[in-house]
Motif scaffolding. Structure first.
Motif: not given
Length: 150
Positions: A53, A56, A77, A79-82, A97, A99
């Protein structure tokens, strides 16, 4: 028999996890570049000692500072850290992205395409990761691997 790109990327990801641990320096960021065999796709992978987070939010802050001048974020996004960004002239794009590896470490995977101009795309990816790391106060080291043409 050529090694598939997925296998090369898996090996790169495993190296990213192993190198800092084996070197005894978990705060050192290793940025790993893999160029696809067609010369257009570039993947930048980095393990960053921060949570997803935080990374991001930093990436989005940088995108807000630069966005509209050279590129625009077309998908974000949290929530998907994308996120996906595209050049205003649509000559290139990248996707990032994140992870979460554990509570304090995240793998950043950035894939981009800049047809006919691999060097520019590679530099764009490195600059983006460098700006994120500088903003987070993280040291980094670039490790480069150019995949051989099939």
């Amino acid at each position: 028999m050529p090694i598939p790109n997925k296998l090369k990327r898996l090996v790169a990801a495993l190296l990213l996890v192993a190198v800092p641990a084996l070197s005894g320096c978990p705060a050192l960021l290793v940025v790993y570049l893999v160029s696809a065999s067609d010369g257009d796709n570039v993947t930048v992978t980095a393990e960053i000692p921060r949570n997803a987070n935080e990374i991001y939010e930093t990436a989005m802050k940088i995108a807000e500072e630069d966005g509209g001048q050279k590129y625009t974020v077309v998908e974000a996004d949290p929530a998907r850290t994308f996120l996906r960004a595209e050049a205003l002239d649509q000559s290139w794009w990248f996707e990032m992205t994140l992870v979460q590896l554990d509570e304090n470490n995240t793998q950043l995977i950035m894939v981009g395409v800049s047809p006919g101009d691999e060097e520019e795309q590679r530099n764009r990816g490195l600059i983006a990761v460098e700006r994120i790391c500088d903003d987070l106060g993280v040291r980094y080291k670039v490790v480069e691997n150019n995949a051989p043409a099939n």
